[in-house]
Design an enzyme around this catalytic site. Sequence first.
Site, PDB file in Angstrom:
ATOM      1  N   ARG B 265       0.860  -1.189   0.000  1.00  0.00           N
ATOM      2  CA  ARG B 265       0.000   0.000   0.000  1.00  0.00           C
ATOM      3  C   ARG B 265       0.891   1.232   0.000  1.00  0.00           C
ATOM      4  NH1 ARG B 265      -2.491   1.084   5.455  1.00  0.00           N
ATOM      5  NH2 ARG B 265      -1.169   2.925   5.404  1.00  0.00           N
ATOM      6  N   HIS B 269      -3.749   4.787   4.351  1.00  0.00           N
ATOM      7  CA  HIS B 269      -4.859   3.821   4.334  1.00  0.00           C
ATOM      8  C   HIS B 269      -6.064   4.408   3.588  1.00  0.00           C
ATOM      9  CE1 HIS B 269      -7.878   0.964   5.540  1.00  0.00           C
ATOM     10  NE2 HIS B 269      -8.566   1.935   6.109  1.00  0.00           N
ATOM     11  N   TYR B 278       2.888   5.941  11.709  1.00  0.00           N
ATOM     12  CA  TYR B 278       3.190   4.579  12.154  1.00  0.00           C
ATOM     13  C   TYR B 278       4.098   3.787  11.218  1.00  0.00           C
ATOM     14  CZ  TYR B 278      -0.839   3.908   9.044  1.00  0.00           C
ATOM     15  OH  TYR B 278      -1.693   3.949   7.973  1.00  0.00           O
TER      16      TYR B 278
HETATM   17  C1  LIG Z   1     -15.381  -5.278  10.507  1.00  0.00           C
HETATM   18  C2  LIG Z   1     -14.579  -4.065  10.337  1.00  0.00           C
HETATM   19  N1  LIG Z   1     -13.744  -3.678  11.308  1.00  0.00           N
HETATM   20  C3  LIG Z   1     -13.020  -2.558  11.180  1.00  0.00           C
HETATM   21  C4  LIG Z   1     -13.106  -1.793  10.061  1.00  0.00           C
HETATM   22  C5  LIG Z   1     -12.291  -0.525   9.932  1.00  0.00           C
HETATM   23  N2  LIG Z   1     -11.228  -0.762   8.954  1.00  0.00           N
HETATM   24  C6  LIG Z   1     -11.396  -0.371   7.672  1.00  0.00           C
HETATM   25  S1  LIG Z   1     -10.147  -0.874   6.708  1.00  0.00           S
HETATM   26  C7  LIG Z   1      -9.345  -1.624   7.979  1.00  0.00           C
HETATM   27  C8  LIG Z   1      -8.055  -2.328   7.717  1.00  0.00           C
HETATM   28  C9  LIG Z   1      -8.175  -3.360   6.655  1.00  0.00           C
HETATM   29  O1  LIG Z   1      -6.931  -3.895   6.357  1.00  0.00           O
HETATM   30  P1  LIG Z   1      -6.762  -4.976   5.216  1.00  0.00           P
HETATM   31  O2  LIG Z   1      -7.753  -6.068   5.375  1.00  0.00           O
HETATM   32  O3  LIG Z   1      -5.336  -5.361   5.209  1.00  0.00           O
HETATM   33  O4  LIG Z   1      -7.139  -4.191   3.881  1.00  0.00           O
HETATM   34  P2  LIG Z   1      -6.453  -2.879   3.291  1.00  0.00           P
HETATM   35  O5  LIG Z   1      -7.255  -1.727   3.768  1.00  0.00           O
HETATM   36  O6  LIG Z   1      -5.043  -2.838   3.761  1.00  0.00           O
HETATM   37  O7  LIG Z   1      -6.532  -3.000   1.821  1.00  0.00           O
HETATM   38  C10 LIG Z   1     -10.073  -1.456   9.160  1.00  0.00           C
HETATM   39  C11 LIG Z   1      -9.628  -1.953  10.460  1.00  0.00           C
HETATM   40  C12 LIG Z   1     -14.003  -2.221   9.065  1.00  0.00           C
HETATM   41  N3  LIG Z   1     -14.167  -1.531   7.936  1.00  0.00           N
HETATM   42  N4  LIG Z   1     -14.713  -3.349   9.219  1.00  0.00           N
END
Ligand SMILES: Cc1ncc(C[n+]2csc(CCOP(=O)(O)OP(=O)(O)O)c2C)c(N)n1
Lengths: 327, 366
Positions: B265, B269, B278
């Site tokens: 990434r 985010h 971080y």
């Molecule tokens: C069930 C849930 N918990 C928390 C969130 C908040 N949140 C959004 S994206 C994220 C991180 C996701 O990381 P990853 O699965 O690695 O996908 P990336 O965003 O890195 O593509 C979080 C914690 C959410 N959208 N859904």
Amino acid sequence: MSDKKTLVEAVNTALDHAMADDKDVVLLGEDIGANGGVFRATQDLKSKYGLKRVMDTPLAETLIAGMTVGMAAQGLKPVAEIQFMGFIFACMEQLVTHAARMRNRTRGRLSCPMVLRAPFGGGIHAPEHHSESTEALLAHIPGLRVVIPSSPVRAYGLLRSAIDSPDPVIFLEPKRIYRVQKQTLPETGSRLPLDTCFTLREGSDVTLVTWGACVRECQEACNTLAEQGVSVELIDVATIKPLDMETILASTRKTGRCVIVHEAARSFGVGAEIAARIFEDLFFELKAPVKRVAGYDITMPYYRMEEHYIPDHKRIVIAIHDCLTEP
Amino acid sequence: MPTTLDGGGLFRVHESDIPFVCYLDANGQPTQPLPGWAEEGSLLVDYYKAMVKAREADRKAIAMQRTGVMGTYPSCLGQEAPGVVYGKQLKKEDVLVPYYRDLPGQLLRGVELSDIYLYWGGDERGSAGPGYGQDFPNCVPIATQAGHAVGVASAFRIRDEHRVALTTCGDGATSKGDFLEALNLAGVWQLPVVFLVVNNQWAISVPRPIQCGAPTLAQKGAGAGLPCVQVDGNDVIALHEVIGSAIERARQGKGSVVIEAITYRLGDHTTADDATRYRDSEEVRKAWSEEPVKRLQTYLHNRGLWSPEQEQAYLEQVKLEIQQAVEIYQKTPLPQVDDLFDYHYKDLPAGLRRQKEEMQGGLGHE
Ligand SMILES: Cc1ncc(C[n+]2csc(CCOP(=O)(O)OP(=O)(O)O)c2C)c(N)n1
Ligand SMILES: [Mg+2]
């Protein structure tokens, strides 16, 4: 404490003080460590208290709720963060089947002195699923406490009490007002009582009952109405469950009128419970039917239209006028 | 290196049991003989163009957020490659069950860019365009889409259709029960579903090593009896081989595969995040030297399949297309109150009709 704090800073301060006072207080959640939480509610706490007491968990809400129950039953005082209330549903099984009834199931042998914090509500142009207000779903569960602060001062005092609570507390933080107001916090360590409403403004014509972010719109409405010669008594419910009906009933007995305001969808909401209790106890003393100003019974609109969903000052003023002109 | 209980005749998962597939290194040099289709080159140019377009569209979305024309937006910068590959490899009748960083794939599936902008612009109608076909809308609650994908695949199987469901998720999502429960079912029922884990090394502020203790995320499939493979997620040739064969395998009724695409990434985010809080800028700098667009561009240049002049002309065309999408998005009027009410039930219940009239009254509609 001299410097003024926002609501989210007050949450941070309450967590900080609780951790300083009691080594059993531990924090867990997603992104709460180095990142300090996506809203910064846990900012700097990991560097201050270390990673054993401020735990970044894997991305797994069911796990967070489950392990919080386990820690609490062990006598720790875990404070878990669910990043947004929209993601609390994966915790429901743990909350309903375990956290809320551990004390009852074991007739007091085990208990769950835990706090589950989550930002909630609309108004910040957030992505889908980030703006709902579903406090009624939680309030329906016997054994849970549901607490919602409406200002920095109440956030500090209520969160300190929530962490003290021997039973599970769901602490919902209205993120729309996370940063809109700064207040000087009370003396370090001071608590505000749970299970009681706060009367924010005394009045004689109508009782206005609300909680969370809507307190601000209600205060505005009170000011407008005061200019028009209407005297409103404003009550901040603060603890949704268990509900302090005494305060609401006493006020409504005095004014004879009650308007309830909440952001959550109207039907089967907390407002319905309050209205039902008023009708049960005060039916013959009411001068007008109880009114509700609430979100519509639709999915919280994605942000382009969210401001039309959230009860605004205008809708509140109109409802109060309606209530005053009734019979 | 054994990664579970060592010895005792117990089931062991070795890192070497999870193949890591790569054809082009970070400098665009082949690391092994390329498959015939890649030697031929025209599909590679298509992949390249799709990635360039996605990157420009993504850049525009961020710019719109910065100028207040769009809300919170999750950039796909650096992870364009898996999307363009499945976008081309899936058939129209297949079903994509995406997460929220799938703009590159969605564009190739036929979704209008203006709809993608409208969605991130806070308008549900952005999930309604005909370009979606039967594809699912973006999934925001992490990992919940995995269940939908096995449901879709079950429907295909029940109806004896040779269709495939492909679902994407991030590295963080693999920690959720939803993900593991879906893998388990796909293994038991041999479902025509492909799980594509886009491991971009971060779940907001949580780095990959503290998300999961296993050396690969792909191996989570092993517990469900599924074949698992890691692939260089910045290498379209490797992705084409792995995703293409997984889709084909599923279509032939041979069941599901878990693919872990290793990528990075490169951005925050979302536009609401500040990754400098971080993560190390050195790590990001290194990741830039491995990103997928430059890598393929170098290869295409070396092979004489793509010239700076073509690049120039293509960029101009893409910018024009994006500008048109922006205009459509920005000219889309606010939803009517009807939009907010009329899609909850097929027929609007009477009580809800009264609330709708109430809201219309408040907004000054009649
Ligand atoms: C069930 C849930 N918990 C928390 C969130 C908040 N949140 C959004 S994206 C994220 C991180 C996701 O990381 P990853 O699965 O690695 O996908 P990336 O965003 O890195 O593509 C979080 C914690 C959410 N959208 N859904
Ligand atoms: Mg990730």
